[in-house]
Write a protein that holds these residues in place. Sequence first.
Motif, PDB file in Angstrom:
ATOM      1  N   VAL A 186       1.251   8.544  -7.082  1.00  0.00           N
ATOM      2  CA  VAL A 186       1.486   9.991  -7.049  1.00  0.00           C
ATOM      3  C   VAL A 186       2.567  10.376  -8.057  1.00  0.00           C
ATOM      4  O   VAL A 186       2.415  11.361  -8.792  1.00  0.00           O
ATOM      5  CB  VAL A 186       1.877  10.447  -5.621  1.00  0.00           C
ATOM      6  CG1 VAL A 186       2.390  11.874  -5.613  1.00  0.00           C
ATOM      7  CG2 VAL A 186       0.689  10.303  -4.676  1.00  0.00           C
ATOM      8  N   ASN A 187       3.650   9.615  -8.134  1.00  0.00           N
ATOM      9  CA  ASN A 187       4.716   9.912  -9.102  1.00  0.00           C
ATOM     10  C   ASN A 187       4.209   9.852 -10.536  1.00  0.00           C
ATOM     11  O   ASN A 187       4.532  10.717 -11.362  1.00  0.00           O
ATOM     12  CB  ASN A 187       5.894   8.957  -8.924  1.00  0.00           C
ATOM     13  CG  ASN A 187       6.771   9.334  -7.757  1.00  0.00           C
ATOM     14  OD1 ASN A 187       6.764  10.472  -7.312  1.00  0.00           O
ATOM     15  ND2 ASN A 187       7.518   8.376  -7.259  1.00  0.00           N
ATOM     16  N   THR A 215       3.991  13.003 -13.100  1.00  0.00           N
ATOM     17  CA  THR A 215       4.712  12.887 -14.368  1.00  0.00           C
ATOM     18  C   THR A 215       3.792  13.189 -15.540  1.00  0.00           C
ATOM     19  O   THR A 215       4.169  13.917 -16.471  1.00  0.00           O
ATOM     20  CB  THR A 215       5.315  11.475 -14.522  1.00  0.00           C
ATOM     21  OG1 THR A 215       6.212  11.244 -13.439  1.00  0.00           O
ATOM     22  CG2 THR A 215       6.046  11.329 -15.835  1.00  0.00           C
ATOM     23  N   VAL A 216       2.579  12.664 -15.500  1.00  0.00           N
ATOM     24  CA  VAL A 216       1.613  12.927 -16.579  1.00  0.00           C
ATOM     25  C   VAL A 216       1.289  14.418 -16.638  1.00  0.00           C
ATOM     26  O   VAL A 216       1.275  15.018 -17.714  1.00  0.00           O
ATOM     27  CB  VAL A 216       0.333  12.082 -16.382  1.00  0.00           C
ATOM     28  CG1 VAL A 216      -0.778  12.554 -17.303  1.00  0.00           C
ATOM     29  CG2 VAL A 216       0.628  10.609 -16.626  1.00  0.00           C
ATOM     30  N   ALA A 219       0.831  -1.207   0.000  1.00  0.00           N
ATOM     31  CA  ALA A 219       0.000   0.000   0.000  1.00  0.00           C
ATOM     32  C   ALA A 219       0.867   1.260   0.000  1.00  0.00           C
ATOM     33  O   ALA A 219       0.595   2.220  -0.733  1.00  0.00           O
ATOM     34  CB  ALA A 219      -0.929  -0.006   1.209  1.00  0.00           C
ATOM     35  N   PHE A 220       1.919   1.265   0.816  1.00  0.00           N
ATOM     36  CA  PHE A 220       2.806   2.426   0.897  1.00  0.00           C
ATOM     37  C   PHE A 220       3.435   2.733  -0.456  1.00  0.00           C
ATOM     38  O   PHE A 220       3.350   3.844  -0.966  1.00  0.00           O
ATOM     39  CB  PHE A 220       3.895   2.174   1.955  1.00  0.00           C
ATOM     40  CG  PHE A 220       4.930   3.250   2.008  1.00  0.00           C
ATOM     41  CD1 PHE A 220       4.668   4.457   2.642  1.00  0.00           C
ATOM     42  CD2 PHE A 220       6.176   3.077   1.412  1.00  0.00           C
ATOM     43  CE1 PHE A 220       5.619   5.458   2.692  1.00  0.00           C
ATOM     44  CE2 PHE A 220       7.129   4.068   1.455  1.00  0.00           C
ATOM     45  CZ  PHE A 220       6.857   5.265   2.100  1.00  0.00           C
ATOM     46  N   PHE A 221       4.080   1.737  -1.047  1.00  0.00           N
ATOM     47  CA  PHE A 221       4.742   1.969  -2.324  1.00  0.00           C
ATOM     48  C   PHE A 221       3.733   2.173  -3.456  1.00  0.00           C
ATOM     49  O   PHE A 221       4.019   2.873  -4.431  1.00  0.00           O
ATOM     50  CB  PHE A 221       5.721   0.837  -2.643  1.00  0.00           C
ATOM     51  CG  PHE A 221       6.981   0.934  -1.847  1.00  0.00           C
ATOM     52  CD1 PHE A 221       7.916   1.913  -2.126  1.00  0.00           C
ATOM     53  CD2 PHE A 221       7.219   0.059  -0.797  1.00  0.00           C
ATOM     54  CE1 PHE A 221       9.084   2.017  -1.387  1.00  0.00           C
ATOM     55  CE2 PHE A 221       8.376   0.148  -0.050  1.00  0.00           C
ATOM     56  CZ  PHE A 221       9.315   1.137  -0.335  1.00  0.00           C
TER      57      PHE A 221
END
Length: 112
Positions: free
Chosen positions: A30-31, A35-36, A22-24
């Motif tokens: 979000v990354n 980026t998009v 879940a954390f990763f």
Amino acid sequence: MAHATRTPRPVTGRTVLITIVAFFGVIIAVNLTLTVFALRSDNGLVVKNSYVASQNFNRNMAEARAQEELGWRLAAIRENGELIVRLHDRDGIAVEGATVTAKVGQPGDRAR
């Protein structure tokens, strides 16, 4: 009134795995989202070489202040497929004999 005491649940391998995934998962989501957004937005390119542009900063600022002191205002309109540029001084009187140089092109992101 007696309070019931609860025994804490033991931390199992499954709990640790779910927490790490879940954390990763949130970090990766979000990354990817950022980026998009970054790729779809304006890249902000103003100059090709910021170091060279910084060497001329004081001169450019002095020229901009001198331009502001003149109080000239530029109006650009498009009529019948032509770009018409009108230049007026601070009193609204047309400036005669001024040379206007313009560069017309695409935004910094040529992929659009």
